[in-house]
Design a protein around this motif. Sequence first.
Motif, PDB file in Angstrom:
ATOM      1  N   THR A  13      32.906  41.190  42.931  1.00  0.00           N
ATOM      2  CA  THR A  13      32.076  40.854  44.096  1.00  0.00           C
ATOM      3  C   THR A  13      32.763  41.294  45.377  1.00  0.00           C
ATOM      4  OG1 THR A  13      31.299  38.942  42.853  1.00  0.00           O
ATOM      5  CG2 THR A  13      30.846  38.957  45.215  1.00  0.00           C
ATOM      6  N   GLU A  32      43.529  38.056  48.586  1.00  0.00           N
ATOM      7  CA  GLU A  32      43.449  37.683  47.163  1.00  0.00           C
ATOM      8  C   GLU A  32      44.662  36.824  46.806  1.00  0.00           C
ATOM      9  OE1 GLU A  32      41.460  38.062  44.198  1.00  0.00           O
ATOM     10  OE2 GLU A  32      43.136  36.782  43.586  1.00  0.00           O
ATOM     11  N   HIS A  58      36.658  42.119  28.433  1.00  0.00           N
ATOM     12  CA  HIS A  58      35.564  42.514  29.320  1.00  0.00           C
ATOM     13  C   HIS A  58      34.924  43.804  28.831  1.00  0.00           C
ATOM     14  CE1 HIS A  58      36.989  39.370  31.912  1.00  0.00           C
ATOM     15  NE2 HIS A  58      35.971  39.574  32.719  1.00  0.00           N
ATOM     16  N   ILE A  59      33.645  43.704  28.491  1.00  0.00           N
ATOM     17  CA  ILE A  59      32.879  44.855  28.002  1.00  0.00           C
ATOM     18  C   ILE A  59      31.746  45.087  28.984  1.00  0.00           C
ATOM     19  CG2 ILE A  59      31.437  45.720  26.099  1.00  0.00           C
ATOM     20  CD1 ILE A  59      33.832  42.942  25.353  1.00  0.00           C
ATOM     21  N   MET A 355      29.589  41.052  34.732  1.00  0.00           N
ATOM     22  CA  MET A 355      30.103  41.939  35.785  1.00  0.00           C
ATOM     23  C   MET A 355      28.984  42.664  36.527  1.00  0.00           C
ATOM     24  SD  MET A 355      33.411  43.640  33.920  1.00  0.00           S
ATOM     25  CE  MET A 355      32.719  43.830  32.287  1.00  0.00           C
TER      26      MET A 355
END
Length: 372
Positions: A13, A32, A58-59, A355
């Motif tokens: 984001t 961050e 994560h895909i 995502m």
Amino acid sequence: MKVDYLIVGAGFTGATLAERLASAGKRVLVVERRDHIGGNAYDEMDSHGVLVHRYGPHIFHTNSQRVWDYLSRFTEWRPYYHRVRAVVEGKEIPLPFSLASLRALFSPRLADRLEEKLIAQYGYGARVPILKLRETQDPDLRFLADYVYRNVFEGYTLKQWGLRPEELSPTVTARVPILVSYDTRYFQDTYQAMPKEGYTALFRRMLSHPGIKVLLGADWKEVEGEVRFDRLIFTGPIDEFFGYLHGALPYRSLRFHMETLRLPFFQSVAQVNYPNEHAYTRITEFKRLTGQDYLPHTTVAFEYSEAYEPGRNEPYYPVPKDENEARYRKYLEEARKLKSVYFAGRLGDYRYYNMDQAVARALKLFEELTHA
Ligand code: FAD
Ligand code: UDP
């Protein structure tokens, strides 16, 4: 220091908004609190040279051409279809539960009957959430619904959330519907792939614009008052921003146990789920995701779900259910009172985004900000 936009969080984001705003001529500072960019999609080489995802597998998958085209500016892709198996009664069956899973579990006669009934009732190709299938009146389909509920959903959901499937928003278990087809892919989206050089490389390119400065290892609270800005975009937990004014929003956390084994491969597919045994929910084998097939060894992650405790672990998942949504709405009302402060992302919007949804949301907010 004065910037046009202060963005809190360097995940999908924050990075999308930073890139878009900087490309539109704005000066952007991204703050961050972790010591790296990428948010939960961050990947890195482990000490054995295996590319691993520190915060879980994560895909990438999306039906949005817009999101696909946008991210394709920052990465090349490696074609990859995610395949998942679940261990049920000692057998590895394809997940989502499909006509192929029926065949793996039941006698050909019973599988034929159930297949016929599923197709007659829902149509070939249908995606039927388990809680919907449980509403069926047909005795055979009722048997199937109860079987799948008990063997695939109940135990896994209890481990993952500490809740039963019906205590959560139905959208949660609907993410993994019963597929009335022989498609054994985990996702059916138009675009499915892994970033060729990994997610962190993608983020590095997104954030390389000269109009963007990134400050790592700094919490937003540390820079508040030090940096002047016209607008603030906050992608951290919205309840934390408001000092838990309306009480803490529940999140679910995870713990990963990584092991490197002297074997070319550990399991049959990238992800194997264990709904009914073990304390962990699933095991991921990273090289099957990233294509490092040439390595003689392999790293796997055992995934354990646990309660979220601020300061001790990470708020990985918002917990989608009515009472939490009602509390979130109170925070949204607070947010609306603030001028020049915007919330977005999985934690800022308190939404179970993938995502691509996080990127789509960020692109939409960018449009709102620049057309206002
Ligand atoms: P995040 O990635 O959480 O980024 C927010 C950032 O803000 C974090 O880096 C955090 O440190 C920082 N931050 C928060 N508060 C502050 C503060 N006060 N000051 C400074 N910094 C702060 N999606 C998929 O599409 N496919 C998948 O296969 C997939 N698998 C997943 C597996 C797991 C285990 C998890 C947890 C998520 C998965 N997701 C997947 C979802 C994906 O991680 C999210 O959609 C995406 O990371 C959301 O991006 P974000 O920027 O909104 O949030
Ligand atoms: N789920 C389940 N059994 C499984 C896989 C998924 O019960 O073998 C349920 C569970 O409630 C889980 C939800 O479906 O939290 C969504 O699964 P998904 O794989 O999308 O979860 P994520 O990858 O986001 O953790």
